[in-house]
Scaffold this motif. Structure first.
Motif, PDB file in Angstrom:
ATOM      1  N   GLY A   1      -7.822  -3.878  -1.555  1.00 41.62           N
ATOM      2  CA  GLY A   1      -8.176  -3.190  -0.314  1.00 41.62           C
ATOM      3  C   GLY A   1      -9.596  -3.517   0.087  1.00 41.62           C
ATOM      4  N   TYR A   2     -10.129  -2.759   1.033  1.00 43.20           N
ATOM      5  CA  TYR A   2     -11.497  -2.969   1.498  1.00 43.20           C
ATOM      6  C   TYR A   2     -12.435  -1.966   0.866  1.00 43.20           C
ATOM      7  CZ  TYR A   2     -10.499  -6.379   5.108  1.00 43.20           C
ATOM      8  OH  TYR A   2     -10.148  -7.525   5.756  1.00 43.20           O
ATOM      9  N   LEU A   3     -13.653  -2.435   0.604  1.00 40.31           N
ATOM     10  CA  LEU A   3     -14.717  -1.539   0.173  1.00 40.31           C
ATOM     11  C   LEU A   3     -15.872  -1.754   1.137  1.00 40.31           C
ATOM     12  CD1 LEU A   3     -15.866   0.375  -2.087  1.00 40.31           C
ATOM     13  CD2 LEU A   3     -16.920  -1.665  -3.028  1.00 40.31           C
ATOM     14  N   CYS A   4     -16.406  -0.667   1.701  1.00 37.56           N
ATOM     15  CA  CYS A   4     -17.520  -0.849   2.619  1.00 37.56           C
ATOM     16  C   CYS A   4     -18.561   0.224   2.380  1.00 37.56           C
ATOM     17  CB  CYS A   4     -17.038  -0.825   4.058  1.00 37.56           C
ATOM     18  SG  CYS A   4     -16.231   0.707   4.480  1.00 37.56           S
ATOM     19  N   GLU A   5     -19.761  -0.058   2.814  1.00 33.30           N
ATOM     20  CA  GLU A   5     -20.888   0.798   2.471  1.00 33.30           C
ATOM     21  C   GLU A   5     -21.460   1.495   3.700  1.00 33.30           C
ATOM     22  OE1 GLU A   5     -23.948  -1.269   0.347  1.00 33.30           O
ATOM     23  OE2 GLU A   5     -25.149   0.552   0.128  1.00 33.30           O
ATOM     24  N   PHE A   6     -22.007   2.689   3.470  1.00 35.71           N
ATOM     25  CA  PHE A   6     -22.707   3.427   4.528  1.00 35.71           C
ATOM     26  C   PHE A   6     -24.094   3.783   4.034  1.00 35.71           C
ATOM     27  CE2 PHE A   6     -18.333   3.661   5.557  1.00 35.71           C
ATOM     28  CZ  PHE A   6     -18.302   3.604   6.939  1.00 35.71           C
TER      29      PHE A   6
ATOM     30  N   LEU B   1     -21.784   8.705   6.107  1.00 36.51           N
ATOM     31  CA  LEU B   1     -20.532   8.661   5.347  1.00 36.51           C
ATOM     32  C   LEU B   1     -19.601   9.789   5.808  1.00 36.51           C
ATOM     33  CD1 LEU B   1     -19.172   7.222   2.868  1.00 36.51           C
ATOM     34  CD2 LEU B   1     -19.946   9.152   1.538  1.00 36.51           C
ATOM     35  N   TYR B   2     -20.185  10.929   6.022  1.00 31.39           N
ATOM     36  CA  TYR B   2     -19.401  12.095   6.451  1.00 31.39           C
ATOM     37  C   TYR B   2     -18.762  11.831   7.813  1.00 31.39           C
ATOM     38  CZ  TYR B   2     -18.591  17.031   7.649  1.00 31.39           C
ATOM     39  OH  TYR B   2     -18.027  18.221   8.003  1.00 31.39           O
ATOM     40  N   GLN B   3     -19.573  11.284   8.737  1.00 30.15           N
ATOM     41  CA  GLN B   3     -19.042  11.032  10.082  1.00 30.15           C
ATOM     42  C   GLN B   3     -17.984   9.941  10.049  1.00 30.15           C
ATOM     43  OE1 GLN B   3     -22.808  10.350  11.805  1.00 30.15           O
ATOM     44  NE2 GLN B   3     -23.184  12.533  12.241  1.00 30.15           N
TER      45      GLN B   3
ATOM     46  N   ASP C   1     -27.422   5.377  -5.457  1.00 29.31           N
ATOM     47  CA  ASP C   1     -27.690   5.909  -4.121  1.00 29.31           C
ATOM     48  C   ASP C   1     -26.792   5.270  -3.066  1.00 29.31           C
ATOM     49  OD1 ASP C   1     -28.767   3.419  -4.204  1.00 29.31           O
ATOM     50  OD2 ASP C   1     -30.728   3.963  -3.425  1.00 29.31           O
ATOM     51  N   GLY C   2     -25.632   4.758  -3.469  1.00 32.03           N
ATOM     52  CA  GLY C   2     -24.746   4.092  -2.515  1.00 32.03           C
ATOM     53  C   GLY C   2     -23.640   5.022  -2.038  1.00 32.03           C
ATOM     54  N   PHE C   3     -23.256   4.852  -0.773  1.00 36.05           N
ATOM     55  CA  PHE C   3     -22.170   5.661  -0.209  1.00 36.05           C
ATOM     56  C   PHE C   3     -21.085   4.707   0.275  1.00 36.05           C
ATOM     57  CE2 PHE C   3     -26.067   8.001   0.100  1.00 36.05           C
ATOM     58  CZ  PHE C   3     -25.715   9.250  -0.383  1.00 36.05           C
ATOM     59  N   PHE C   4     -19.886   4.865  -0.249  1.00 34.36           N
ATOM     60  CA  PHE C   4     -18.838   3.879   0.009  1.00 34.36           C
ATOM     61  C   PHE C   4     -17.573   4.534   0.538  1.00 34.36           C
ATOM     62  CE2 PHE C   4     -21.523   2.006  -3.218  1.00 34.36           C
ATOM     63  CZ  PHE C   4     -21.628   0.687  -2.801  1.00 34.36           C
ATOM     64  N   ILE C   5     -16.801   3.702   1.269  1.00 36.29           N
ATOM     65  CA  ILE C   5     -15.426   4.084   1.614  1.00 36.29           C
ATOM     66  C   ILE C   5     -14.539   2.943   1.156  1.00 36.29           C
ATOM     67  CG2 ILE C   5     -13.794   4.310   3.526  1.00 36.29           C
ATOM     68  CD1 ILE C   5     -15.725   6.075   4.939  1.00 36.29           C
ATOM     69  N   SER C   6     -13.436   3.279   0.495  1.00 28.03           N
ATOM     70  CA  SER C   6     -12.469   2.250   0.126  1.00 28.03           C
ATOM     71  C   SER C   6     -11.144   2.564   0.798  1.00 28.03           C
ATOM     72  CB  SER C   6     -12.297   2.191  -1.391  1.00 28.03           C
ATOM     73  OG  SER C   6     -11.776   3.403  -1.866  1.00 28.03           O
ATOM     74  N   VAL C   7     -10.519   1.534   1.339  1.00 25.63           N
ATOM     75  CA  VAL C   7      -9.199   1.685   1.972  1.00 25.63           C
ATOM     76  C   VAL C   7      -8.235   0.764   1.233  1.00 25.63           C
ATOM     77  CG1 VAL C   7      -7.892   1.534   4.101  1.00 25.63           C
ATOM     78  CG2 VAL C   7     -10.313   2.094   4.184  1.00 25.63           C
ATOM     79  N   GLU C   8      -7.150   1.322   0.760  1.00 29.02           N
ATOM     80  CA  GLU C   8      -6.237   0.535  -0.066  1.00 29.02           C
ATOM     81  C   GLU C   8      -5.233  -0.250   0.786  1.00 29.02           C
ATOM     82  OE1 GLU C   8      -4.365   2.456  -3.424  1.00 29.02           O
ATOM     83  OE2 GLU C   8      -6.013   3.897  -3.492  1.00 29.02           O
ATOM     84  N   ARG C   9      -4.827  -1.415   0.227  1.00 22.00           N
ATOM     85  CA  ARG C   9      -3.815  -2.229   0.887  1.00 22.00           C
ATOM     86  C   ARG C   9      -2.490  -1.476   0.988  1.00 22.00           C
ATOM     87  NH1 ARG C   9       0.197  -4.550  -1.274  1.00 22.00           N
ATOM     88  NH2 ARG C   9      -0.663  -4.167  -3.335  1.00 22.00           N
ATOM     89  N   ARG C  10      -2.231  -0.593   0.015  1.00 25.20           N
ATOM     90  CA  ARG C  10      -0.950   0.108  -0.016  1.00 25.20           C
ATOM     91  C   ARG C  10      -0.786   1.082   1.155  1.00 25.20           C
ATOM     92  NH1 ARG C  10      -0.445   2.858  -5.650  1.00 25.20           N
ATOM     93  NH2 ARG C  10      -2.661   3.222  -5.293  1.00 25.20           N
ATOM     94  N   ASP C  11      -1.876   1.355   1.859  1.00 19.95           N
ATOM     95  CA  ASP C  11      -1.779   2.261   3.005  1.00 19.95           C
ATOM     96  C   ASP C  11      -0.921   1.608   4.084  1.00 19.95           C
ATOM     97  OD1 ASP C  11      -3.758   4.737   4.165  1.00 19.95           O
ATOM     98  OD2 ASP C  11      -2.562   3.598   5.591  1.00 19.95           O
ATOM     99  N   GLU C  12      -0.069   2.424   4.713  1.00 18.03           N
ATOM    100  CA  GLU C  12       0.855   1.875   5.728  1.00 18.03           C
ATOM    101  C   GLU C  12       0.103   1.260   6.902  1.00 18.03           C
ATOM    102  OE1 GLU C  12       3.349   5.114   6.818  1.00 18.03           O
ATOM    103  OE2 GLU C  12       4.282   5.210   4.829  1.00 18.03           O
ATOM    104  N   LYS C  13      -1.051   1.814   7.216  1.00 18.19           N
ATOM    105  CA  LYS C  13      -1.801   1.339   8.382  1.00 18.19           C
ATOM    106  C   LYS C  13      -2.694   0.154   8.055  1.00 18.19           C
ATOM    107  CE  LYS C  13      -2.884   3.642  11.717  1.00 18.19           C
ATOM    108  NZ  LYS C  13      -3.264   4.425  12.858  1.00 18.19           N
TER     109      LYS C  13
END
Lengths: 473, 180
Positions: B4-9, B15-17, B141-153
């Motif tokens: 999936g994707y990993l991205c940083e804020f 990150l919250y927004q 001190d890193g803030f990340f979001i990960s989105v998995e490939r398994r997600d339908e979208k």
């Protein structure tokens, strides 16, 4: 207002500025660097100067215990009528010290006292080490150490079970539960910080060990959700637990019929005393640690001030309990009770111990009513040392004076600790300090993830002071 | 195999927004990684309250019952012994309360620990996200979001564009080592 008109500015209610929990507006990365630096860097010379004598003292403990177990419990000064001398005094002394850690982690967590984050990790570690020191004494005091398993709920060869109606067995359950739950609480709190150490580790052994104990933590919010719930639950479970442990310890005495022991005030009085003594020990350890590792921005004067206030408050409760014991001894009209307290304070074997306790525990902490004293490190350390000594004497006074002179004057006798008891007790300080120094050496001494969470920029609705407008209004 | 994707804020606020936007875009298999728990993030992510208290309630009840059974059978049923003139029947129950209390706490604490680990799916030895060198910052001190490939979208191009649009930096495509 007596004169003049109020301006619009004065009329607008303003929010009082709170003292920051971390000074000098530090960043997340600064906190990581400073706290991991303690573990990753070389230890300062003072660490070795403290550690080597601690190990030496620990050898006293080992020698004392081996000598006791191989020879017999007669090498201690316990005899008729004082069957419980230093052993029980030391046990209650150490277990009492252990109470501050869980109080800081659990009760201050439930009451949303955010300042706890800088000191909870070290106090929880202190709790564990103090309970370890405490556990040694009842275990070896049984005399035939190889039969200590009789304490566990297992029937003996005749099919006779332990007496669950005895306060002593309750104590076994209370103390072992307390230790286990404290370990769980401490370890769960460590997991995110172990992950930090894992991610920064340079060599293979560190990577492996920190990685193993960090359990594959990846800071996921779906995990934080369960983690925070678990932390809250453990705090909620530990709060009644910490109050119950010292209450059960006090039942060992309160359920007996010995004058001076048989009092209903014991449970709250013991709990307040335990918190009192525990906070003094936390300060005794943290003030030097703060200086040695330059943690001034994390353990601020506000933290010391707050703990001094708690010491003043619980010290006053303890003082009230002492006076109430005396009052009830007189008001209750029981002549044995009256005699027991007269012996304690005037003409018994150990009135000097009573007055030493009275000064150290009741008089000395009263200086903390003054802000100047709470902010003067030398005064704080002196009072904490007084409390450490006074709390040991409190237990000695309660336990030994009551049974040295109980019902029949013909059966009265002095109690003298032997050299074996003395080196064993000295040895537990070596164990305690040695374990604490090893903890500083290998684990993060301050809970990084929790301190980061109370920084102003950790709030998702935080705005930078420049762009966010009048922060100082 | 793509994980999936990993991205940083840059901060807890951004990150919250961003989490609110990912939630509103309808993703399900995604996560937020931060060095500390962020207040209100569960709502921003649309994550339900943890069900751990239910486990702990039954764990605690088991402890109470265990202690009662242990004490009742040994003191009343198996080998009644009169000590300190205390009765050897059910009316001696007040003397059992301290141990019942302690075992309630003990069992609850163990349930909390193991229940929490089970719900988190930890411990595990490795995770695809750890292949990213940048991800190590999450514990500092890193803030990340990960989105998995398994997600339908999930869509390799569209998801990347979406993450860029909500202000993500250092967007990485994470490769999974073992196809599971």
């Amino acid at each position: 207002m007596a004169n003049g008109s109020t301006t619009a500015d004065e009329a607008t209610p303003t929010r009082m500025e709170r003292e920051p929990l971390v000074l000098n507006n530090r960043s997340y990365h600064w906190i990581t660097e400073r706290i991991c630096g303690v573990v990753e860097g070389r230890q300062p010379l003072i660490w070795w100067i403290l550690f080597l004598p601690s190990v030496f003292l620990m050898s006293f403990l080992l020698f004392g215990l081996v000598y006791l177990i191989s020879t017999g419990v007669g090498v201690w000064g316990n005899n008729h009528p004082v069957g419980w001398g230093w052993a029980i005094t030391n046990f209650v002394f150490w277990i009492g010290i252990g109470h501050a850690g869980t109080l800081i982690s659990a009760i201050l967590f439930l009451t949303r006292q955010k300042w706890r984050t800088s000191i909870n990790r070290a106090s929880e570690a202190m709790t564990l080490f103090a309970v370890m020191c405490a556990g040694i004494f009842p275990a070896v005091h049984v005399g035939r150490f190889w039969q200590v398993w009789f304490l566990a709920p297992i029937p003996n060869a005749n099919g006779i079970w332990q007496n669950f109606k005895s306060a002593l067995l309750w104590d076994v359950f209370a103390v072992s539960t307390y230790f286990t739950v404290s370990v769980i609480f401490w370890y769960l709190g460590l997991v995110p910080d172990l992950a930090t150490l894992r991610d920064r580790a340079k060599n293979g052994i560190q990577k492996f060990l920190y990685g193993l104990f960090a359990l594959g933590w990846r800071g996921s919010n779906r995990h934080w959700n369960h983690y925070e719930m678990a932390y809250l639950l453990l705090a909620a479970l530990s709060t009644p637990l910490v109050l119950s442990v010292h209450s059960v310890v006090s039942f060992d005495f309160a359920t007996s019929v010995v004058p001076g022991w048989h009092t209903t005030i014991f449970p709250p009085y013991f709990v307040a005393g335990a918190i009192f003594g525990g906070f003094a020990m936390v300060l005794t350890l943290m003030i030097p640690a703060r200086r040695i590792y330059n943690l001034y921005d994390l353990i601020t004067p506000k933290h010391i001030d707050n703990m001094a206030k708690i010491i003043c408050f619980t010290g006053s409760i303890v003082g009230y309990a002492y006076l109430m014991e005396l009052f009830i001894a007189w008001y209750g009209g029981n002549k044995y009770e009256m005699a027991a307290f007269r012996n304690r304070i005037i003409d018994g074997y150990y009135p000097w111990a009573y007055w030493c306790m009275m000064f150290c525990n009741v008089v000395a902490p009263q200086v903390f009513w003054f802000k100047w004293c709470r902010h003067n490190i030398v005064v704080v350390m002196c009072v904490c040392m007084c409390v450490n000594i006074g709390m040991w004497f409190e237990r000695f006074v309660i336990f030994v004076t009551s049974i040295a002179q109980d019902w029949l004057p013909g059966a009265w006798d002095m109690y003298h600790p032997t050299w074996v008891e003395q080196i064993t007790f000295a040895g537990t300080f070596g164990l305690f300090l040695g374990l604490f120094l090893l903890f500083i050496r290998f684990l993060p001494v301050i809970a990084m993830s929790e301190v980061k969470g109370v920084l102003p920029q950790a709030d998702p609705h935080y705005h930078e002071p420049e762009s966010g407008g009048n922060e100082n209004a | 195999m793509i994980y999936g994707y990993l991205c940083e804020f840059s901060s807890a606020t951004s990150l919250y927004q961003a989490a609110e936007k990912v939630r509103d875009a309808g993703f399900r298999r995604w996560d937020v990684h931060s060095p500390f728990p962020i207040h209100g993030m569960n709502e921003a992510m649309g994550v339900k309250r943890s069900i751990l208290p239910w486990f702990v309630f039954f764990g605690g009840a088991t402890g109470t019952l265990t202690a009662f059974t242990l004490q009742y059978f040994t003191q009343v049923a198996l080998y009644p012994t009169i000590v300190q003139a205390k009765p050897t029947n059910i009316y001696t129950i007040p003397a059992f309360f301290p141990v019942m209390f302690e075992l309630t706490i003990l069992f609850s604490a163990f349930t909390t620990l193991f229940g929490c680990l089970a719900l988190m799916g930890l411990p595990r030895l490795n995770h695809p996200l750890f292949t990213s060198q940048n991800f190590k910052k999450f514990s500092d001190d890193g803030f990340f979001i990960s989105v998995e490939r398994r997600d339908e979208k999930f869509d390799k191009e569209k998801t990347r564009a979406f993450l860029e649009e909500i202000g993500a930096t250092n967007i990485e495509l994470i490769e999974d080592e073992d196809p599971s």
